[in-house]
Write an enzyme that holds these catalytic residues in place. Structure first.
Site: not given
Ligand code: AMP
Ligand code: MG
Length: 489
Positions: A91, A94, A184, A253-254
């Site tokens: 998730g 940052r 994503r 996730d990217n």
């Protein structure tokens, strides 16, 4: 503290999906936040007055010190496959989606602040981003965009006095990243693996309604959506391959659902042409090596398709994904032809391109410079008189290829000048080589940001000559060749 900026085009539609999709989190500001770079052209596009970019209102609003009332910062929840292994605990750890804006064409844009502090998804980490990686992402996003490759963009970069601990102590920074969507592949995986097909559907409808408004309203929209994602992903990766770009961390996730280059980490533009180039020194197996990217794209699409399996039959999934391979091959071959100046298609084109690449590999030739120099090839002259020839150690191998290329060019109808123009629009003179980014980072760590400005001048117009910056088109010194970068950021 100054008053926050007043923006009237804020439209935070992601938050209407419901609390399963995110956590509301306030950004945690840094000490002595200051603006390093901002992007006036992008600001203008977003309806942010470009003359406000250095104002204290812009800085406090967009660095998270004092968000405008209509911003609604949130951390998006997602999961993903990292190096092939499913991880549910991801998730925005940052980064925060600060707000969503509508431009004057009603296009929606996400404003994401990376490095804004801890969130419920930070796990053991500090929620911060270091200056080094923020500069790399700022420059990388704009470099790819101006090369004509789909990418997240960079609106602003902030520095600070806040120290952060990595392998050594570094400075914390903030990047304002802009994209049409921060959804994503891994966003879908999270709801699939937690057995909530109704939320998979809700997310798919959200993305389709926002980005694929021409798709039908009924169930037939889902396989068409998957096919679109497969095509966009193929186009992005074909474009990476043609400029010699390696992403480095193609975890699901990217992977952007729109097929934008997303989450710049230890990426790299190749210097010497080396198909198995690995830019991320933690990638011991070379899973994300340059020449693995097309295959990994399909692997990732399979992971996405699996997480959409409550919406799409296996047969329809297979049909949608079967578009990927022919499409990426077509896009890559078309781009290579343009790079070689071949405007009129011919059966031999793939072979000529493959032989040229094999020659570059064998010679350890610089990828960007070799393609750019090829526009100087004069088909009227024999191979021995081509200036390019001097760059090759194995002259015989060059002569053999040059003869085939010369014969192929004879089949073209465009003149030499038109061919050069075509080639120079497809072979950048300047790419963001790691050693150039590294120099900008080292100066920025001493509060000298001039090198970032200089690089931006080149990266915004990478196909132009910029004679005053000729040295930026040179190969790196041997000591800086093929730097592998750490994932730590
Ligand atoms: P990345 O490798 O940057 O794509 O990040 C993978 C995951 O780790 C994401 O969930 C990130 O939000 C999280 N992450 C990476 N670095 C940090 C950090 N310094 N603090 C908190 N979370 C982080
Ligand atoms: Mg990431």
């Amino acid at each position: 503290m100054s008053a926050p900026l007043i923006l009237t085009n804020v439209d935070n539609h992601f938050s209407s999906l419901g609390s399963e999709f995110y956590s509301l989190v306030r950004p945690q500001s840094l000490s002595n936040t200051h603006l390093i770079q901002a992007n006036p052209a992008l600001a203008q596009q977003l309806g942010i007055p470009a003359d406000q970019l250095s104002s204290s209102s812009f800085i406090s609003s967009f660095s998270g010190q004092q968000c405008p009332d209509n911003f609604q910062p949130l951390a998006m929840k997602y999961a993903g496959h990292q190096f092939g292994v499913y991880n549910p605990e991801l998730g925005d750890g940052r980064g925060l989606l600060l707000a969503q804006l509508r431009d004057k064409h009603h296009q929606s844009w996400d404003i994401h602040l990376k490095g804004a502090g801890q969130t419920p998804y930070s796990r053991f980490a500090d929620g911060r981003a270091v200056l080094r990686s923020s500069i790399r992402e700022y420059l990388g996003g704009e470099a790819l965009h101006h090369l004509g490759i789909a990418s997240t963009r960079s609106l602003a970069l902030f520095g600070s006095d806040t120290p952060v601990q990595r392998e050594t102590e570094e400075q914390a920074a903030l990047l304002v990243r802009v994209s049409q969507s921060h959804v994503r592949f891994g966003s879908f995986e999270w709801f699939h693996y937690t057995h909530r097909p109704q939320l998979v559907k809700k997310l798919a409808d959200y993305v389709i309604d926002l980005h694929h408004q021409d798709l039908p309203q009924d169930e037939s929209r889902y396989p068409l959506f998957l096919q679109r994602v497969a095509e966009k992903t193929a186009e992005m990766i074909a474009a990476w391959q043609s400029v010699g770009f390696t992403h480095g961390v193609m975890n699901t996730d990217n992977m952007s659902i729109l097929g934008d280059t997303f989450d710049y980490g230890p990426y790299g533009f190749m210097d010497d042409y080396q198909p198995d180039f690995v830019c991320n020194h933690s990638d011991h197996q070379g899973r994300y090596a340059f020449n693995q990217q097309p295959g990994i794209g399909l692997w990732n699409l399979n992971a996405l398709a699996h997480s959409l399996s409550s919406l799409i039959s296996t047969e329809d999934i297979n049909t949608a994904l079967s578009r990927y391979e022919p499409h990426i091959k077509h896009c890559y071959a078309t781009e290579l032809s343009a790079k070689l100046g071949l405007a009129k298609p011919h059966d031999d084109d793939v072979m000529i391109a493959a032989q040229w690449l094999a020659l570059l590999e064998k010679e350890h030739a610089d990828y960007t410079r070799s393609f750019r120099a090829l526009s100087q090839f004069d088909p009227q002259l024999p191979s021995e008189q081509q200036t390019l020839r001097n760059q090759f150690v194995d002259r015989q191998a060059f002569d053999q290829w040059a003869e085939a290329y010369r014969q192929r060019l004879a089949f073209e109808t465009q003149d030499q000048q038109a061919r050069q123009t075509l080639m120079n629009r497809h072979n950048p003179k300047y790419v963001l080589r790691n050693y150039l980014a590294q120099k900008a980072i080292e100066l920025a760590e001493q509060q000298d940001y001039s090198e970032i400005d200089r690089l931006m001048t080149l990266l915004v117009n990478p196909y132009d000559e910029h004679p005053e910056y000729e040295s930026y088109a040179q190969v790196p010194p041997d000591s800086a060749k093929g730097i592998a970068l750490s994932c730590s950021s």
